[in-house]
Enzyme design. Structure first.
Site, PDB file in Angstrom:
ATOM      1  N   HIS A 263       0.857  -1.203   0.000  1.00 13.11           N
ATOM      2  CA  HIS A 263       0.000   0.000   0.000  1.00 13.11           C
ATOM      3  C   HIS A 263       0.883   1.240   0.000  1.00 13.11           C
ATOM      4  CE1 HIS A 263      -3.860   2.121   1.123  1.00 13.11           C
ATOM      5  NE2 HIS A 263      -2.932   3.077   1.230  1.00 13.11           N
TER       6      HIS A 263
ATOM      7  N   HIS B  82       1.586   5.423  -2.033  1.00  8.78           N
ATOM      8  CA  HIS B  82       1.108   6.535  -2.876  1.00  8.78           C
ATOM      9  C   HIS B  82       2.315   7.165  -3.569  1.00  8.78           C
ATOM     10  CE1 HIS B  82      -3.043   6.685  -1.209  1.00  8.78           C
ATOM     11  NE2 HIS B  82      -2.433   6.092  -0.199  1.00  8.78           N
TER      12      HIS B  82
ATOM     13  N   GLN C 199      -9.496   9.879  -4.570  1.00  9.87           N
ATOM     14  CA  GLN C 199      -9.114  10.552  -3.313  1.00  9.87           C
ATOM     15  C   GLN C 199     -10.197  11.502  -2.787  1.00  9.87           C
ATOM     16  OE1 GLN C 199      -5.661  11.031  -1.302  1.00  9.87           O
ATOM     17  NE2 GLN C 199      -7.551  11.364  -0.167  1.00  9.87           N
TER      18      GLN C 199
ATOM     19  N   HIS D  59      -9.245   2.016   0.306  1.00  5.38           N
ATOM     20  CA  HIS D  59      -9.059   2.669   1.587  1.00  5.38           C
ATOM     21  C   HIS D  59     -10.409   2.518   2.293  1.00  5.38           C
ATOM     22  CE1 HIS D  59      -5.632   4.459  -0.404  1.00  5.38           C
ATOM     23  NE2 HIS D  59      -5.273   5.075   0.698  1.00  5.38           N
TER      24      HIS D  59
ATOM     25  N   GLU E   4     -10.793   4.303   7.301  1.00  2.00           N
ATOM     26  CA  GLU E   4      -9.579   4.913   7.852  1.00  2.00           C
ATOM     27  C   GLU E   4     -10.017   6.039   8.778  1.00  2.00           C
ATOM     28  OE1 GLU E   4      -6.787   6.554   5.046  1.00  2.00           O
ATOM     29  OE2 GLU E   4      -5.220   6.770   6.559  1.00  2.00           O
TER      30      GLU E   4
ATOM     31  N   ASP F  17       2.597   3.079   2.875  1.00  2.00           N
ATOM     32  CA  ASP F  17       1.592   4.125   2.641  1.00  2.00           C
ATOM     33  C   ASP F  17       2.233   5.433   2.169  1.00  2.00           C
ATOM     34  OD1 ASP F  17      -0.889   5.307   2.412  1.00  2.00           O
ATOM     35  OD2 ASP F  17      -1.379   5.244   4.538  1.00  2.00           O
TER      36      ASP F  17
HETATM   37 FE   FE2 Z   1      -3.236   5.200   1.542  1.00  5.13          FE
END
Ligand code: FE2
Length: 429
Positions: free
Chosen positions: A57, A59, A152, A210, A213, A309
């Site tokens: 995971h 970005h 996002q 996701h 979270e 992440d």
């Molecule tokens: Fe993430």
């Protein structure tokens, strides 16, 4: 003649004195004392050879932007998302490509040869999508990159997200993402899961959302993710990332939830560095840890992987893409300190990740890709303790990264000594 033989390796399962013979990019033999010669030989000297680390995971579009245009002062997820929104219009394809390429170099130096990266698709030009697709192609000989289409700004909260997500998949993005807890309502979150899982089913793709979270114990979208996985026959192809609200949920509800997740064969991806940093920010004391229930999920037979992440981005200021650092934090936060538990933490950045990502040819067996890492440690637990040098990183039978052993030289009482933080052989336990 073989391409490569690594001699006298210790494997993560405890086998010692193993030789690994490689030919044409594959492991062709794995046994003690392999006959034959090779163009290159490496003496592992009893040290650990592990399959490559995997970051399940990440970005890549946001990485290495720390401080631009400003620092996240509150340290919360929501300020990070707002800050990313300020930064996005300032980025172009070339610049994202260059940062992601540098991150790949860091990853390879750390022995990470597979990364699942999310990419923000809430940009009408899909700038980051194009950049990361180019990185995936350029780095294909060295590192496996899976790209997740990540809305996002919310799949329904951003009215353009659905069209752009489909466009990103048409361009070759591999996995369907989502962010149900960020939609405007619980109902919108649920509806987004249904639609996104249907898109994945229609296209034969994997799903990685996701999910939950949040510290909100009533954020229960993972329940819907499990339901839709079963309804659409997607078992084994769906992962829930983060699942931090499970930390705060009522225990009775969790006793129903975890079996439903097991029934759906959900992969679970926790991000210990980020979860411990971003969650619990509204707490005074006691302060929640904010990581999902790693021990209980593994106990119920689910695959649990760890992701990094973020590295130096709007959400996290530190990191060098070291998956052993991630596992080390995960071990502490989850209190996984027993011998088998620590080995499970090593698996969370190797074999369990490979299963969730459905990586083909992964592992240390004849027939698998000749991809592995030689560490300056003798077993997975010592590797977690020391986060040691990756002495050699091998991809398809070729060494693509080396780090010299880390040894301190001391001059004490008129004598020279060396310290490498390991116990003398035979005394390790
Ligand atoms: Fe993430």
């Amino acid at each position: 003649m073989l391409d490569l033989i690594v001699r006298n390796a210790t494997l993560p399962d405890g086998r010692t004195g193993m030789d690994i013979a490689c030919q044409d990019g594959r492991i062709v033999a794995l046994a003690p004392k392999t006959e034959g010669t090779a163009a290159q030989e490496i003496d592992a000297a009893g040290r650990l050879v592990a399959p490559p680390f995997i970051d399940s995971h990440f970005h890549m579009d946001a990485t290495l932007t720390y401080g631009r245009p400003r620092v996240n002062e509150s340290g919360t997820l929501l300020e990070g998302i707002a800050l990313w929104g300020e930064l996005k219009p300032l980025l172009d394809e070339e610049e994202i490509f260059a940062r992601a390429m540098e991150l790949c170099r860091w990853a390879i130096a750390r022995g990470n040869l597979a990364i699942r990266t999310h990419v923000d698709i809430c940009d009408p030009a899909l700038t980051a999508v194009r950049a990361l697709l180019a990185v995936r192609e350029r780095m294909r000989p060295y590192i496996d990159i899976q790209i997740v289409a990540f809305p996002q700004d919310g799949f329904y909260r951003d009215p353009k997200a659905e069209g752009q997500l489909l466009q990103a998949l048409d361009l070759g993005v591999d996995v369907v993402g989502g962010i149900p807890h960020f939609e405007r309502s619980m109902a919108d979150g649920s509806a987004s899961i249904t639609r996104l899982c249907e898109i994945a089913a229609e296209r034969g793709l994997m799903v990685d959302m996701h999910c939950d979270e949040s510290d909100d114990p009533l954020s229960r979208h993972v329940e819907m993710l499990a339901r839709e996985t079963v309804r659409l026959g997607l078992q084994g192809r769906v992962a829930g990332s983060h699942l931090t609200s499970m930390h705060s949920m009522d225990n009775y509800y969790v006793s129903k939830l975890i079996p439903l997740m097991a029934e759906a064969g959900l992969g679970v991806i926790a991000n210990p560095l980020i979860n411990i940093t971003l969650q619990g920010r509204h707490d005074t004391y006691p302060k929640r840890r904010g990581m999902t229930r790693v021990k209980e999920l593994i106990g119920a037979g689910l695959d649990v992987a760890f992701g990094h992440d973020c590295v130096m981005d709007p959400w996290y200021s530190l990191g060098s893409h070291d998956m052993l650092e991630v596992a080390h934090m995960g071990l502490h936060v989850a209190q996984m300190t027993g011998q088998a538990e620590m080995r499970a933490m090593f698996a969370a950045v190797t074999t369990a990740s490979a299963r969730i990502l459905n990586l083909q040819g992964y592992g240390l067996e004849p027939g698998c890709n000749a991809d592995f890492v030689l560490l300056q440690a003798r077993d997975p637990i010592e590797a977690l303790r020391l986060r040691p040098a990756r002495l050699a990183v091998v991809r398809r039978g070729k060494v693509i990264a080396r780090t010299p052993p880390v040894t301190a030289r001391l001059t004490l009482e008129g004598e020279e000594r060396e310290v490498d933080f390991t116990l003398p052989a035979g005394d390790a336990s």
